[in-house]
Motif scaffolding. Structure first.
Motif, PDB file in Angstrom:
ATOM      1  N   ILE A  66      -2.793   7.319   3.093  1.00 50.95           N
ATOM      2  CA  ILE A  66      -3.431   6.410   2.010  1.00 50.95           C
ATOM      3  C   ILE A  66      -2.825   5.146   2.868  1.00 50.95           C
ATOM      4  O   ILE A  66      -3.861   3.781   3.210  1.00 50.95           O
ATOM      5  CB  ILE A  66      -3.309   6.384   0.734  1.00 50.95           C
ATOM      6  CG1 ILE A  66      -3.643   8.107   0.317  1.00 50.95           C
ATOM      7  CG2 ILE A  66      -3.238   5.305   0.118  1.00 50.95           C
ATOM      8  CD1 ILE A  66      -2.396   7.510  -0.758  1.00 50.95           C
ATOM      9  N   THR A 106       0.651  -1.423  -0.035  1.00 51.41           N
ATOM     10  CA  THR A 106       0.120   0.189  -0.240  1.00 51.41           C
ATOM     11  C   THR A 106       0.792   1.034  -0.062  1.00 51.41           C
ATOM     12  O   THR A 106       0.571   2.687  -1.143  1.00 51.41           O
ATOM     13  CB  THR A 106      -0.959  -0.156   1.715  1.00 51.41           C
ATOM     14  OG1 THR A 106      -1.468  -1.163   1.327  1.00 51.41           O
ATOM     15  CG2 THR A 106      -1.827   1.339   1.550  1.00 51.41           C
ATOM     16  N   VAL A 133      -5.542   2.753   4.517  1.00 51.81           N
ATOM     17  CA  VAL A 133      -6.601   1.166   3.663  1.00 51.81           C
ATOM     18  C   VAL A 133      -6.989   0.466   5.221  1.00 51.81           C
ATOM     19  O   VAL A 133      -7.760  -0.526   5.108  1.00 51.81           O
ATOM     20  CB  VAL A 133      -5.216   0.775   2.998  1.00 51.81           C
ATOM     21  CG1 VAL A 133      -5.835  -0.592   2.559  1.00 51.81           C
ATOM     22  CG2 VAL A 133      -5.363   2.166   1.759  1.00 51.81           C
TER      23      VAL A 133
END
Length: 293
Positions: free
Chosen positions: A268, A252, A272
């Motif tokens: 981010i 990720t 997630v």
């Protein structure tokens, strides 16, 4: 092509995260407490390896010495910061604070010896020609880091599933009193658990130092929060979950940097994780404790 390359980079990064988080998961699975000195041992091992290499020994020797020192530091940590509190039934918060104190002392010692500047491994250690495999470019060094992480994780899985020590650790994690009635030496088993967990954390520290070619006294703080996030994502106490969580975080982060912006990387990645935890509040594998590891 770019996606494939970034996925490969994420796997290389995730291997280090997974190796670090396994140490957290192992101790939490046995004692139900977080060892916040794990990041300090991560840093200590990197400095030990660097010192051995700078003394003229091969990198492999430096890694072995660093892993051994990290494991022994884990035993010292248990004897100093956790064992006295266990005997007094101090609950879970006090050992947490005690581990923070141990970490501060270790970081202060490292800062006193090595200073606050960034240290690099000699260039010869880092020399590696690019290897092109289809759409992916990497170095032998990247593969070595991934291979070392996988070998250590497989070795841990073997120890946990197929050895007497693994069965004792799982028994202590399941029910400490019942394990004692079965004749298992609880304190010895916990000490060996700290040795294994810290040795893995130390290995992760060496690999991270090599990966970024940067060793500094506060390097543990950079990965500590991510390690905690990984074991929560994977499921507290689940070693397999820690491995999966480590790779998810690594991939990720890498994709976020490649396709959005490096400044959004952590936001981010943790976003997630937040979404995954909403769907599975107990983590990907829930609490599969060490008896099912």
């Amino acid at each position: 092509m770019l996606l494939t390359q970034q996925l490969a980079n994420g796997i290389f990064l995730g291997a280090t995260y997974a190796l670090f988080a396994i140490g957290y998961a192992l101790v939490f699975g046995v004692l139900d407490i977080l060892n916040l000195a794990h990041a300090a041992i991560f840093m200590l091992a990197a400095f030990v390896c660097l010192s051995v290499v700078l003394a003229g020994y091969p990198l492999a020797v430096g890694m072995l010495v660093a892993i051994l020192v990290a494991g022994l530091a884990g035993i010292v940590l248990d004897r100093v910061a956790f064992a006295p509190l266990r005997r007094r039934n101090a609950g879970t918060l006090v050992p947490l604070i005690s581990s923070i104190g141990f970490a501060i002392i270790v970081e202060a010692i490292a800062r006193g010896i090595y200073g606050v500047n960034d240290h690099q491994f000699p260039s010869l250690v880092r020399q590696a020609s690019p290897i092109v495999l289809g759409p992916v470019t990497f170095t032998f060094f990247d593969v070595a880091i991934l291979g070392a992480s996988i070998v250590l994780m497989i070795a841990l899985a073997y120890v946990m599933r197929s050895t007497k020590l693994g069965r004792e650790i799982r028994a202590v994690a399941d029910d400490r009193m019942a394990a004692a009635l079965l004749g298992i030496d609880i304190e010895r088993t916990i000490a060996l658990t700290f040795f294994i967990a810290s040795a893995l954390g130390g290995a992760a520290g060496v690999l991270a130092g090599l990966q970024y070619n940067s060793v500094v006294f506060d390097m543990g703080g950079r990965i500590e929060l991510k390690g905690l996030a990984v074991i929560i994502l994977g499921g507290m106490g689940s070693i397999t979950g820690a491995v999966i969580g480590g790779f998810i975080l690594g991939i990720t982060e890498t994709l976020a940097v490649a396709f959005i912006s490096s400044s959004w990387r952590d936001a981010i990645a943790f976003g997630v994780m937040f979404v995954i935890l909403i769907a599975r509040p107990a983590g990907i594998l829930g609490r599969r404790a060490l008896r099912t590891a």
